[in-house]
Scaffold this motif. Structure first.
Motif, short mmCIF file in Angstrom:
data_model
loop_
_atom_site.label_atom_id
_atom_site.label_comp_id
_atom_site.label_asym_id
_atom_site.label_seq_id
_atom_site.Cartn_x
_atom_site.Cartn_y
_atom_site.Cartn_z
N VAL A 35 75.57 6.90 -18.39
CA VAL A 35 75.29 8.30 -18.08
C VAL A 35 76.43 8.91 -17.26
CG1 VAL A 35 73.70 9.87 -16.90
CG2 VAL A 35 72.80 7.96 -18.24
N ALA A 36 77.01 8.13 -16.35
CA ALA A 36 78.14 8.65 -15.59
C ALA A 36 79.32 8.98 -16.50
CB ALA A 36 78.55 7.64 -14.52
N HIS A 37 79.54 8.14 -17.50
CA HIS A 37 80.62 8.42 -18.46
C HIS A 37 80.30 9.67 -19.27
CE1 HIS A 37 83.73 7.91 -21.42
NE2 HIS A 37 82.85 7.75 -22.39
N GLU A 38 79.05 9.80 -19.67
CA GLU A 38 78.63 10.98 -20.44
C GLU A 38 78.82 12.26 -19.63
OE1 GLU A 38 74.32 12.91 -21.32
OE2 GLU A 38 74.53 10.80 -21.92
N VAL A 39 78.48 12.22 -18.35
CA VAL A 39 78.49 13.42 -17.51
C VAL A 39 79.87 13.69 -16.91
CG1 VAL A 39 77.55 14.45 -15.39
CG2 VAL A 39 76.04 13.22 -16.98
N LEU A 40 80.55 12.63 -16.45
CA LEU A 40 81.79 12.80 -15.70
C LEU A 40 83.05 12.52 -16.51
CD1 LEU A 40 80.68 11.08 -12.36
CD2 LEU A 40 80.72 13.54 -12.87
N GLY A 41 82.90 11.85 -17.64
CA GLY A 41 84.07 11.55 -18.46
C GLY A 41 85.09 10.71 -17.73
N ARG A 43 86.34 11.02 -14.98
CA ARG A 43 86.14 10.94 -13.52
C ARG A 43 85.19 9.81 -13.15
NH1 ARG A 43 83.51 15.60 -11.81
NH2 ARG A 43 82.99 16.17 -13.96
N MET A 44 84.94 8.93 -14.10
CA MET A 44 84.09 7.77 -13.86
C MET A 44 84.85 6.50 -14.20
SD MET A 44 82.51 5.47 -16.12
CE MET A 44 81.26 4.19 -15.97
N LEU A 45 84.71 5.49 -13.34
CA LEU A 45 85.32 4.18 -13.58
C LEU A 45 84.27 3.11 -13.32
CD1 LEU A 45 87.83 2.29 -13.99
CD2 LEU A 45 88.14 2.42 -11.49
N ALA A 46 84.11 2.18 -14.26
CA ALA A 46 83.20 1.05 -14.08
C ALA A 46 83.99 -0.15 -13.58
CB ALA A 46 82.50 0.71 -15.39
N VAL A 47 83.47 -0.82 -12.57
CA VAL A 47 84.16 -1.95 -11.97
C VAL A 47 83.22 -3.16 -11.95
CG1 VAL A 47 85.34 -2.86 -9.94
CG2 VAL A 47 85.56 -0.44 -10.53
N THR A 48 83.67 -4.25 -12.51
CA THR A 48 82.91 -5.50 -12.52
C THR A 48 83.52 -6.47 -11.52
OG1 THR A 48 82.27 -5.21 -14.84
CG2 THR A 48 82.11 -7.44 -13.92
N ASP A 103 84.58 -4.24 -0.10
CA ASP A 103 85.95 -4.45 0.34
C ASP A 103 86.92 -4.37 -0.85
OD1 ASP A 103 85.18 -4.74 2.95
OD2 ASP A 103 85.31 -6.94 2.96
N ALA A 104 86.49 -4.87 -2.01
CA ALA A 104 87.35 -4.88 -3.19
C ALA A 104 87.37 -3.54 -3.91
CB ALA A 104 86.88 -5.98 -4.15
N VAL A 105 86.26 -2.81 -3.87
CA VAL A 105 86.12 -1.60 -4.68
C VAL A 105 86.51 -0.33 -3.92
CG1 VAL A 105 84.45 -0.17 -5.95
CG2 VAL A 105 84.37 -2.66 -6.15
N GLU A 106 86.35 -0.34 -2.61
CA GLU A 106 86.62 0.88 -1.84
C GLU A 106 88.03 1.44 -2.04
OE1 GLU A 106 85.42 -0.18 2.10
OE2 GLU A 106 83.46 0.77 1.90
N PRO A 107 89.08 0.59 -2.13
CA PRO A 107 90.42 1.17 -2.37
C PRO A 107 90.49 1.94 -3.69
CG PRO A 107 90.61 -1.07 -1.54
CD PRO A 107 89.16 -0.86 -1.84
N LEU A 108 89.81 1.44 -4.72
CA LEU A 108 89.79 2.16 -5.99
C LEU A 108 89.08 3.49 -5.85
CD1 LEU A 108 88.92 -0.77 -8.44
CD2 LEU A 108 91.08 0.46 -8.31
N ALA A 109 87.94 3.47 -5.17
CA ALA A 109 87.18 4.71 -4.99
C ALA A 109 88.00 5.72 -4.19
CB ALA A 109 85.85 4.41 -4.30
N ALA A 110 88.70 5.25 -3.16
CA ALA A 110 89.51 6.16 -2.34
C ALA A 110 90.64 6.78 -3.16
CB ALA A 110 90.07 5.41 -1.13
N ALA A 111 91.26 5.97 -4.01
CA ALA A 111 92.36 6.47 -4.84
C ALA A 111 91.88 7.52 -5.82
CB ALA A 111 93.01 5.31 -5.58
N LEU A 112 90.66 7.39 -6.27
CA LEU A 112 90.10 8.33 -7.25
C LEU A 112 89.36 9.48 -6.59
CD1 LEU A 112 88.69 5.76 -9.84
CD2 LEU A 112 90.74 7.17 -10.09
#
Length: 274
Positions: A35-41, A43-48, A103-112
């Motif tokens: 749904v995030a991809h559908e709505v945000l295109g 502006r959405m990133l999935a992280v595993t 700790d691993a994901v926050e840098p990605l979120a901050a960059a985006l």
């Protein structure tokens, strides 16, 4: 006419400038990601998060889901297995696991310039989930909670979108199979993964191999309707579980229930997160 579960989720996600979705490939995070991809295109990133607690099959399925849905997906290595407070496996293991994830994901979120979204649903709030405390401390959001979605609503919305995860069995991390108080080690997690893979191959789609006594005793849970069949195949099950590295295999006559290890929580000396 009131808005549907799916419409409420779309509306909640549309309020965000961008999202980094913690995506395990399970039914909950898959719906949030789709749904995030559908709505945000874009502006959405999935992280595993990749660590010894993520089964290889789950990692492959997450990759395939992202590929077929066409959204941006990256994997990050998390270091919870190297943290003594996580390996100690007290009642707050999930707190330390989620902390490693952030700790691993926050840098990605901050960059985006985006916030982190989790696949928590309303039914999760009533269980023992210290990871939710870590999420609150880090400012992560739970769009499905905000939209009022229960687990059944998540599955219903997933079917409406035609997601292959709609009827996927629950698949908690491998560490959730280790009895509280026993150390979580890559060796024990590998043993559990091999045993569950072998049990699946014998035709038991839903199962849990719970590890006790420092990885020597496997307690096998299957749904109530499969207990008689498991008893009839006891010799095969015992063989494959012991080949996976356990010394003993027992069949739990209480059947499969999510969160069964929480019965051990009252026996622990402390459950206070740091």
């Amino acid at each position: 006419m009131s808005a549907s579960d799916l419409d409420r989720l779309r509306q909640r996600i549309s309020e965000e400038d961008g999202l980094v979705v913690a995506f395990s490939g399970g039914v909950d995070s898959a719906l949030v990601a789709a749904v995030a991809h559908e709505v945000l295109g874009s502006r959405m990133l999935a992280v595993t998060a990749v660590s010894p607690s993520l089964a290889a099959a789950e990692r492959r399925q997450a990759r395939e889901f992202a590929r077929t849905r066409g959204f941006a997906h990256v994997e990050v290595c998390t270091d919870e297995a190297e943290r003594p407070e996580y390996a100690a496996n007290d009642g707050n293991r999930c707190y330390h696991c989620k902390s490693a994830l952030f700790d691993a994901v926050e840098p990605l979120a901050a960059a985006l310039g985006a916030r982190i979204a989790l696949g928590t649903n309303l039914d999760d709030l009533g269980d023992h989930r210290p990871g939710q405390q870590a999420a609150a401390q880090r400012g992560a959001i739970a769009p499905m909670v905000d939209a009022g979605l229960t687990k059944e609503a998540v599955r219903r919305a997933s079917r409406e979108l035609g997601l292959p995860t709609a009827d996927k069995p629950a698949a908690a991390c491998l560490a959730s199979r280790v009895a509280y108080g026993d150390p979580v080690t890559p060796e024990v997690l590998g043993r559990i993964e091999r045993a569950e893979t072998a049990v699946h191959a014998l035709g038991f789609e839903v199962c849990r191999v719970r590890s006790h006594a420092h990885g020597t005793v496997a307690r096998l849970e299957v749904p109530d309707g499969d207990i008689d069949r498991a008893a009839a195949q006891h010799a095969e099950l015992d063989r494959v579980v012991r080949e996976a590295g356990f010394e003993f295999c027992s069949l739990d006559l209480g059947g499969f229930r999510s969160g069964r290890m929480n019965a051990l929580l009252p026996l622990l000396p402390t459950r206070t997160a740091s």
